[in-house]
Design an enzyme around this catalytic site. Structure first.
Site, PDB file in Angstrom:
ATOM      1  N   ASP A  43     -16.424  75.179  31.227  1.00 12.09           N
ATOM      2  CA  ASP A  43     -17.024  74.342  32.277  1.00 12.09           C
ATOM      3  C   ASP A  43     -18.503  74.066  32.059  1.00 12.09           C
ATOM      4  OD1 ASP A  43     -14.717  73.833  33.635  1.00 12.09           O
ATOM      5  OD2 ASP A  43     -15.003  75.369  35.159  1.00 12.09           O
ATOM      6  N   TYR A  86     -12.723  72.736  41.334  1.00 14.17           N
ATOM      7  CA  TYR A  86     -13.267  74.034  41.706  1.00 14.17           C
ATOM      8  C   TYR A  86     -14.720  73.956  42.118  1.00 14.17           C
ATOM      9  CZ  TYR A  86     -10.484  78.213  41.224  1.00 14.17           C
ATOM     10  OH  TYR A  86      -9.619  79.244  41.462  1.00 14.17           O
TER      11      TYR A  86
HETATM   12 CU   LIG Z   1      -9.257  80.487  40.247  1.00 17.22          CU
END
Ligand SMILES: [Cu+2]
Ligand SMILES: *[C@@H]1O[C@H](CO)[C@@H](O)[C@H](O)[C@H]1NC(C)=O
Ligand SMILES: *[C@@H]1O[C@H](CO)[C@@H](O)[C@H](O)[C@H]1NC(C)=O
Ligand SMILES: *[C@@H]1O[C@H](CO)[C@@H](O)[C@H](O)[C@H]1NC(C)=O
Length: 693
Positions: A341, A429
């Protein structure tokens, strides 16, 4: 005051008024105005060598680089990364010793894509020239820019086979939206700069990630900006929209309990000061930087020692170096999901504007940050950081003494700390990242995982139907939350009372009593071991009881202990993939929980400078293999905090924050409890309020 600062403080004022008007709670209004007053009184001075690039510096970099690529190429040149090329540590330290001296030249490190090649360019902003420009010949590719991802997700809208697939599923194209996914590396000999697109259905909800159009995958070549491969393998039902909504405005009764209002009030205003990018509060001072890849960078954190009447160095530089998120579904449509990420999507680039009163408490102050877009122009992220004093009703230290005749002595000090927060939203996320400074000398690192799970569409509507490994948890009808991990690797360049430090393992060892000298048969004691080279400092936690301390071997307390800072790790979470599996070769920096390397300015990114499609040849694990000397050297500690995530139904449709963290804690650094003489916080008395005794 330079342009950027000006803008920044203007931003705060607008924001504060906005907040104040939204609030009916008058005392807070006064308080915020006070804080604006405090923060606009910032002194102006020249750049600190570690200040992030300003908007005008980004513009200058763009101009200088574009000028050196004349002709039609210029139009196709994209900026994948622009950031401060910070001076080497000895240069920063010598400037710090004499901050009135001329600061070192400002350099920018740039990665561009030109004609399918990655160029590494160093620009000197003071001489307005290019210092070096070399083509990257190794494996892997730079960060994805937002612009190229936006271009890529538009491509399916006009791609005939895709339109057919949507028609076949009887879906409305206008309700289809796509998202970008890096594809990792699985042993192929040659690779292209491609990513995959997966698409989602937004009819009746904004929670797109829980409504995947399973079976459809598009592969986009980013250098050509076109779809190069297309798969429509199977059709499974799109999970229904019902029950996926998370907006308060769309919820229907019954509602949960309403909680009473609560706020930490500071009638005298915030207790910290911001001067440029330097923050000082209580006994701490540190520099807060920002990078499009790393997000927050904390530098030069020092703490005031009351006895020595001087600030003492603790942390030269700390940031999140990489974040590795492998999913555990090996099937054709999911196996490649092994994200980096930070190195692929940019943790800083993923920073989102924080919401006052929600992301941060009422007493928070907000700061903006800047990065360069794909065309090199500066982009502002407003409210990137919030800084606030935290008082959550916790105890810093206490004691009640009952042993003195006719007297009960109770001393308590409430815990107040300073928090710097950023939130990075990487697709589905959200990561809430806290740096918390405590007057006791501890630095706590908080990681909160929230947002929306990455789910897989399936035919199952009940666990009774499931006869195979579905690689996840059935969360809702037709919806599987796939197993995965999150590993955040922190670069922690501790300089405990100076740059030359050692890494000491205080091993707790069981001793058997065999000579009959005690009724006991065993006890434990501490056996210290100083790491000589990198191989001595590759630690898997939990195998052995030990305290891991970074000490300054040439500085001792008055009574003779080495001054140090120790790591208090979070929960122990080792990677579970095989070491020879491709994602784990690329993510080999998570093979140990702790590593120590000698300081090397170019060893910043634990997964490699070029993380997208990397092959693991430029990771912390490879650097460590050189087995360099680390005793009484300038060293860097790397610590990975991990989470194995087995999703549960409560994580759906949006996940309550799962918190983790760790701490760096002084260990014989001070002569005694550093907060012994901390004065109790002043009581706040509200007019027209009665307090119970
Ligand atoms: Cu997770
Ligand atoms: C630049 O991009 C355009 C459109 O993407 C393309 O037609 C052109 O050939 C490219 N030029 C060079 C020099 O690569
Ligand atoms: C497509 O759109 C039409 C018109 O808004 C709507 O009636 C229909 O339910 C939609 N179909 C799907 C599968 O979402
Ligand atoms: C610093 O790190 C780079 C990248 O790993 C390496 O090429 C270089 O040799 C290192 N320098 C020293 C002095 O170890």
């Amino acid at each position: 005051m330079d342009q950027a600062k000006n803008a920044l403080f203007k931003g705060q004022i607008t924001l504060a008024f906005h907040r104040a008007m939204a609030s009916t709670f008058k005392p807070i209004l006064l308080l915020l105005l006070f804080s604006i007053y405090t923060f606009s009184a910032v002194s102006s001075h020249q750049h600190h060598p570690l200040d992030p690039l300003t908007p005008s510096e980004f513009t200058l970099v763009r101009t200088i680089v574009k000028k050196s690529y004349p002709g039609p190429n210029t139009y196709n040149l994209t900026f994948q990364y622009i950031g401060l090329d910070e001076p080497d540590k000895p240069i920063v330290l010598s400037w710090l010793a004499n901050p009135a001296s001329k600061p070192p030249p400002r350099l920018a490190f740039v990665i561009t894509r030109v004609e399918k090649q990655s160029h590494e360019i160093v620009v000197d902003l003071s001489t307005r020239s290019i210092v070096s420009d070399k083509v990257h010949n190794g494996h892997g590719y730079p960060l994805f820019t937002l612009a190229e991802q936006f271009l890529a997700i538009e491509l399916p809208q006009t791609y005939e086979p895709f339109l057919e697939s949507i028609k076949k599923r009887k879906l409305n194209l206008s309700d289809v939206t796509c998202s970008t996914f890096s594809i990792g590396w699985f042993g192929e000999a040659t690779s292209k700069r491609v990513l995959k697109l997966l698409c989602f259905y937004i009819e009746g909800t904004v929670n797109l990630y829980v409504r995947p159009l399973e079976g459809i995958t598009l592969v986009v070549d980013l250098d050509e900006m076109k779809i190069v491969e297309y798969f429509d393998r199977f059709i499974v039902p799109v999970p229904k929209a019902e029950g996926t909504e998370y907006r308060a405005s769309k919820q229907k009764p019954p509602f949960g309990p309403r909680l009473n209002g609560a706020a930490f009030v500071q009638p005298d205003g915030p207790g910290f000061k911001i001067d440029g990018h330097t923050v000082s509060w209580a006994n701490w001072v540190f520099h807060l930087g920002f990078d499009v890849r790393a997000g927050p960078i904390i530098s030069l954190a020092s703490i005031l020692d009351l006895e020595q009447k001087a600030y003492r160095q603790v942390l030269y530089r700390g940031f999140i170096s990489e974040l590795f998120v492998p999913y555990m579904d090996p099937s054709e449509d999911w196996y490649y999901k092994t994200f980096f990420d930070s190195g692929e999507f940019g943790f800083g680039q993923s920073a989102v504007s924080l919401k006052p009163f929600a992301d941060c408490p009422s007493n928070a102050v907000f700061l903006d940050a800047y990065y360069a877009a794909s065309d090199g122009t500066p982009v502002k992220i407003s409210n990137t950081f919030c800084i606030f004093e935290r008082y959550a009703g916790d105890v810093m230290w206490r004691h009640t003494e009952l042993g003195i005749p006719n007297e009960i002595i109770t001393e308590v000090r409430p815990e107040v700390s300073l928090v710097v927060r950023m939130v990075a939203t990487v697709g589905n996320y959200d990561y809430v990242l806290d740096w918390e400074f405590k007057p006791s000398g501890s630095i706590k690192f908080g990681v909160g995982l929230t947002g929306v799970l990455e789910v897989k569409g399936a035919t199952y509507t009940h666990t009774d139907q499931v006869k195979e490994d579905i690689h996840g948890t059935l969360l809702s009808e037709n919806t599987i939350g796939v197993y995965h991990d999150h590993f955040l690797t922190y670069h922690l360049d501790l300089d405990v009372d100076g740059k030359d430090n050692s890494f000491v393992k205080n091993n707790l060892e069981t001793i058997r009593v065999t000579d009959g000298s005690s009724p006991r048969k065993s006890y434990w004691t501490v056996v210290s071991e100083t790491a000589k080279t990198e191989s001595d400092a590759r630690i898997q936690l939990g195998l052995k009881a030990s305290e891991l301390v970074v000490v300054n071997p040439s500085k001792k307390t008055k009574i003779g202990n080495n001054v140090g800072y120790r790591l208090i790790p979070g929960s122990v979470t080792h990677p579970l993939l095989s070491y020879d599996d491709y994602p784990q070769i690329r993510g080999a920096f998570t093979n140990n929980d702790v590593w120590v390397t000698p300081y090397n300015k170019s060893e910043k990114w634990a997964g490699g400078l070029y993380a997208d499609r990397s092959r693991g040849d430029d990771t912390l694990a490879v650097w460590s293999r050189r087995n360099r000397k680390i005793e009484n050297e300038d060293i860097v500690m790397w610590y990975t905090i991990g989470f194995h995530h087995v999703p549960s139904q409560e994580d759906f449709p949006v996940m309550p924050t799962l918190s983790g963290g760790f701490e760096l804690r002084p260990t014989n650094f001070f002569e005694r409890n550093a907060v012994l003489k901390t004065r109790p916080i002043s009581r706040v008395h509200w007019p027209n309020c009665t307090t119970r005794p």
